[in-house]
Design a protein around this motif. Structure first.
Motif, mmCIF file in Angstrom:
data_model
loop_
_atom_site.group_PDB
_atom_site.id
_atom_site.type_symbol
_atom_site.label_atom_id
_atom_site.label_comp_id
_atom_site.label_asym_id
_atom_site.label_seq_id
_atom_site.Cartn_x
_atom_site.Cartn_y
_atom_site.Cartn_z
ATOM 1 N N ALA A 1 2.354 10.722 -8.338
ATOM 2 C CA ALA A 1 2.077 9.587 -9.207
ATOM 3 C C ALA A 1 0.815 9.837 -10.028
ATOM 4 N N THR B 1 6.929 12.595 -5.079
ATOM 5 C CA THR B 1 6.499 12.040 -6.366
ATOM 6 C C THR B 1 4.993 12.206 -6.520
ATOM 7 N N THR C 1 3.651 4.817 -20.469
ATOM 8 C CA THR C 1 4.997 4.311 -20.224
ATOM 9 C C THR C 1 5.122 3.838 -18.788
ATOM 10 N N SER C 2 6.177 3.125 -18.537
ATOM 11 C CA SER C 2 6.454 2.646 -17.182
ATOM 12 C C SER C 2 6.620 3.849 -16.251
ATOM 13 N N GLY C 3 5.918 3.806 -15.127
ATOM 14 C CA GLY C 3 6.019 4.910 -14.173
ATOM 15 C C GLY C 3 5.025 6.024 -14.437
ATOM 16 N N SER C 4 4.120 5.827 -15.402
ATOM 17 C CA SER C 4 3.179 6.901 -15.733
ATOM 18 C C SER C 4 1.995 6.936 -14.777
ATOM 19 N N GLY C 5 1.865 5.932 -13.910
ATOM 20 C CA GLY C 5 0.818 5.968 -12.901
ATOM 21 C C GLY C 5 -0.325 4.988 -13.125
ATOM 22 N N LYS C 6 -0.143 4.028 -14.029
ATOM 23 C CA LYS C 6 -1.215 3.080 -14.325
ATOM 24 C C LYS C 6 -1.589 2.247 -13.108
ATOM 25 N N THR C 7 -0.579 1.631 -12.504
ATOM 26 C CA THR C 7 -0.847 0.781 -11.342
ATOM 27 C C THR C 7 -1.439 1.602 -10.204
ATOM 28 N N THR C 8 -0.911 2.812 -10.014
ATOM 29 C CA THR C 8 -1.417 3.670 -8.943
ATOM 30 C C THR C 8 -2.897 3.986 -9.154
ATOM 31 N N GLU D 1 0.809 -1.219 0.000
ATOM 32 C CA GLU D 1 0.000 0.000 0.000
ATOM 33 C C GLU D 1 0.841 1.267 0.000
ATOM 34 N N PHE E 1 3.430 10.322 -3.451
ATOM 35 C CA PHE E 1 4.307 9.579 -2.534
ATOM 36 C C PHE E 1 5.469 10.508 -2.226
#
Ligand SMILES: Nc1ncnc2c1ncn2[C@@H]1O[C@H](COP(=O)(O)OP(=O)(O)O)[C@@H](O)[C@H]1O
Ligand SMILES: [Mg+2]
Lengths: 465, 241
Positions: free
Chosen positions: B26, B24, B45-52, A465, B21
């Motif tokens: 996100a 950052t 792209t990787s790190g663009s915030g998809k997972t977040t 988390e 974060f």
């Protein structure tokens, strides 16, 4: 604006002809904790703790046994013999704790080893590195354990034997013995690392086990049966009356054979019980726990089997002692009364020590397992599986087989010496109760061992988390 | 606010979601609306915030600011309120994930010691449904996803594509309103990836659920109804989608 300069000069090279230079360098490099990776630090800390616990317990047990070996002069000369027996009983859980520590330190560095291979280290270099790193961690842990033993001496010295507290001084080991134990731990770790390196293929694409754990085979039963027959035969011979030497050899041989048979049958019994229940269990946590046991009955047995002999002996010796202590007090002279009280203390102490060892190996093993399954636990949390359910499953996977081991050992002992145990239950309920409570308390130790790893699960899950 | 409508029925409505974060950012003010029966691809792209973003929508994390709301389950009493996911506590969000959402991760993340059918039945068993009923239902799902006959295999005895189908079955068994998939085919070869994606899309949409899938694969995105593109924590082409 500053343009970054590339380090174009030639990279540093290892000194020519230095065979151990590279592995040592790599060990130093890999031993540095990586930022952010709590798991990578655990690779070092967990085995360190495990070796420390194993060493501290080994030294304490050894100190006790050596002390009693010097207690001659009693008319029965019984202290050295009984202490030797207790020591022999404790060798099993102690070895499995040592082995757990060794296995742990040779394990869980898989990614890093594969990375090194990708970077071009030879398989030989990587193997040498693994062995060295394991040995170094074991050495550090053993030193820490020696310290622990020293700190614990005054506490253990409070135990009363021979009618008075034994005192810390009596438990002081000679430096030579301590050096021997530390060296032994280090060697055990190195040996275990050599064996485990041989069992894995360290390729640049990862570390794979060369094969699965060997399955249980029919010949295991054949061997077990043969040993039992032999033991029965030997008992007949002994009853016919022979020399003391033959009796001793038979006794020691029988003891060793019994342990061997136990280790063949233990996993089978555990698997059989788990299999008989797995179809019927209703809750997810029970299902997961039983499936975990079934996944590797041998590994489960390695963790909990150490208490089997302890339980067996505790029942037999405890019942016998309980009965003897029923002799009206006036008929016992003072030395005998002290002796019986010492024997009872010894039994409870042996139970406590062996469960403590199992608790240590369970704690260490569980901690390692949690790191191994970190992604899985994280994903279960994401799925909304209650954390409590995960904890229960984990606890049950250890405590259920432990309970079976205790119950089966107690039952087997009870059946084998039925008249003795039956009489003891009737005539000396207090002694029987003491033994029973010690066993329950021992299971409690192990429960604590699992419980101590809960924060690791929470840390691992919290990282989601 | 059109929670109901003739064609689309909004199930998740996220407004101005921001996630930081430390320093950052996100996600910076993302608004997304997901309808029932809709497949939405999330790219960037990787790190663009998809997972977040996926974690915020699914109630895995609490956004730093903004709201995420979830419509009541279909067929529920009309009086049942819209839940503001972003206001719920940890335990309530866990429960929401367990009861209303399904998840498929890149590596199946199945319990290796359980059989295929036991893995698929797990969400039902956790919900308190009897083991027999749960496994029966899970077995139907496995069969529907082309895994008939493999129910009693353990996960180690399945191929990557088969394991991922078990994960899909696990995500579908309790008929969740939304299935979230974070790069579900990222670890598979392209043929298997196609098959698994078809199974995931069909099984979600056919029963009226919504699918939110993070992917790097344009072919996968092309099969969804809509594509959200993220760049540096913002939606490309305006804050609303
Ligand atoms: N738990 C976290 N702590 C700190 N930074 C994070 C955390 N999760 C994500 N980030 C940062 O947020 C940004 C978006 O991450 P993420 O959503 O994982 O990207 P994507 O899935 O598109 O690759 C990245 O810069 C990442 O480093
Ligand atoms: Mg991602």
């Amino acid at each position: 604006m500053r343009t970054p300069t590339l380090p174009l000069d030639a990279p540093p090279r290892p000194a020519a002809g230095s065979r151990w230079g590279l592995p040592l360098l790599l060990v130093a490099h890999l031993s540095r904790p990586r930022p952010g990776g709590s798991g990578s630090r655990a690779v070092l800390i967990l085995p360190l703790v495990a070796f420390a616990a194993a060493t501290a317990l080994t030294l304490t047990v050894l100190a006790g046994v050596i002390m009693f070996l010097g207690w001659e002069g009693h008319e029965l000369d019984i202290y050295p013999t009984v202490a030797g027996l207790a020591g022999a009983i404790l060798v099993i859980p102690l070895l499995s704790l040592g082995a757990a520590a060794a296995r742990l330190s040779a394990h869980r560095r898989d990614d890093r080893l594969a990375t090194l291979r990708l970077l071009g280290a030879t398989s030989g270099t990587v193997s040498a590195m693994t062995v060295m790193e394991s040995a170094m961690i074991a050495f550090g842990g053993a030193l820490l354990g020696t310290l622990l033993y020293g700190v614990g001496l005054p506490l253990v010295g409070l135990l009363s034997f021979g009618g008075a507290p034994i005192g810390a001084a009596a438990l002081m080991l000679s430096p030579l013995v301590i050096v021997g134990v530390v060296a032994g731990m280090t060697a055990l770790a190195a040996l275990s690392a050599v064996l485990s390196v041989r069992r894995v293929v360290i390729s640049p694409l990862g570390v794979r086990m060369r094969r699965d754990a060997p399955p249980l085979r029919r010949w295991h039963f054949v061997v077990a049966g043969a040993v039992i027959l032999l033991a029965v035969g030997a008992l007949q011979v002994m009853q016919a009356g022979t020399s003391l030497l033959v009796m001793r050899v038979t006794f020691i041989g029988g003891f060793a054979a019994g342990i061997g048979v136990l280790n063949l049958l233990g996993p089978l019994v555990i698997a059989a019980i788990a299999r008989s229940q797995v179809k019927r269990v209703k809750t997810p946590e029970r299902l997961i726990a039983l499936r975990q046991v079934l996944e590797s009955p041998a590994a489960t047995w390695r963790q909990v089997g150490g208490v089997a002999v302890t339980c067996f002996v505790a029942v037999v010796a405890g019942s016998g002692l309980g009965l003897i202590s029923q002799v009206p007090n006036g008929d016992l002279d003072e030395p005998s009364r002290v002796l019986f009280s010492d024997m009872s203390t010894g039994i409870v102490l042996t139970i406590a020590m062996s469960f403590l060892m199992v608790a240590c190996s369970v704690g260490v093993g569980q901690a390692a397992a949690v790191y191994d399954r970190a992604d899985l636990y994280r994903s279960l949390h994401l799925l909304g599986m209650p954390d409590l359910m995960v904890s229960r499953a984990r606890r049950r996977a250890v405590l259920a087989p432990l309970r079976w081991t205790v119950i089966v050992s107690v039952l087997v002992a009870g059946v084998l010496v039925f008249p003795l145990v039956g009489l003891a239950v009737v005539l000396a309920p207090l002694s029987v109760l003491t033994i029973a409570l010690s066993l329950v308390g021992g299971v409690g130790f192990v429960w604590l061992g699992v419980w101590a790893t809960e924060p690791i699960v929470r840390a691992v899950v919290g990282a989601a988390e | 606010m059109p929670w109901t409508g003739p064609m689309h029925t909004v199930v998740i409505d996220a407004i101005n979601v921001t996630q930081s974060f430390g320093h950052t950012h996100a996600l910076s003010g993302v608004s997304v609306r997901i309808s029932r029966g809709e497949a939405v691809a999330m790219m960037g792209t990787s790190g663009s915030g998809k997972t977040t973003l996926l974690h915020c929508l699914a109630g895995i994390t609490q956004p730093t600011s903004g709201t995420v709301r979830l419509a009541p389950p279909i067929g529920a009493a009309a009086s049942l309120p819209v839940v503001t996911v972003s206001d719920l506590g940890d335990g309530e969000r866990s429960r929401l994930r367990r009861e209303r959402f399904g998840f498929v991760f890149q590596q199946g993340l199945l319990l290796p010691e359980l059989t295929a059918v036991e893995n698929a039945a797990l969400p039902l068993m956790v919900a308190g449904i009897s083991r027999t009923a749960a496994q029966q239902h899970a077995a139907h799902w496995l069969a529907a996803l082309g895994l008939g006959g493999l129910e009693d295999r353990r996960i180690g005895q399945l191929s990557g594509g088969q394991a991922q189908r078990v994960a899909i079955a696990r995500a579908q068994v309790n008929a969740p309103d939304v299935v979230f998939a974070d790069e579900p085919t990222g670890a598979l070869d392209s043929t298997t990836s196609d098959e698994v994606m078809t199974v995931l899309l069909d099984s979600t949409i056919d029963r009226g659920g919504a699918l939110v899938v993070v992917t790097h694969d344009e072919a996968v995105a092309a099969r969804c109804h809509r594509v959200l593109r993220l760049c540096d924590g913002r939606l490309v082409g305006g804050p609303h989608a």
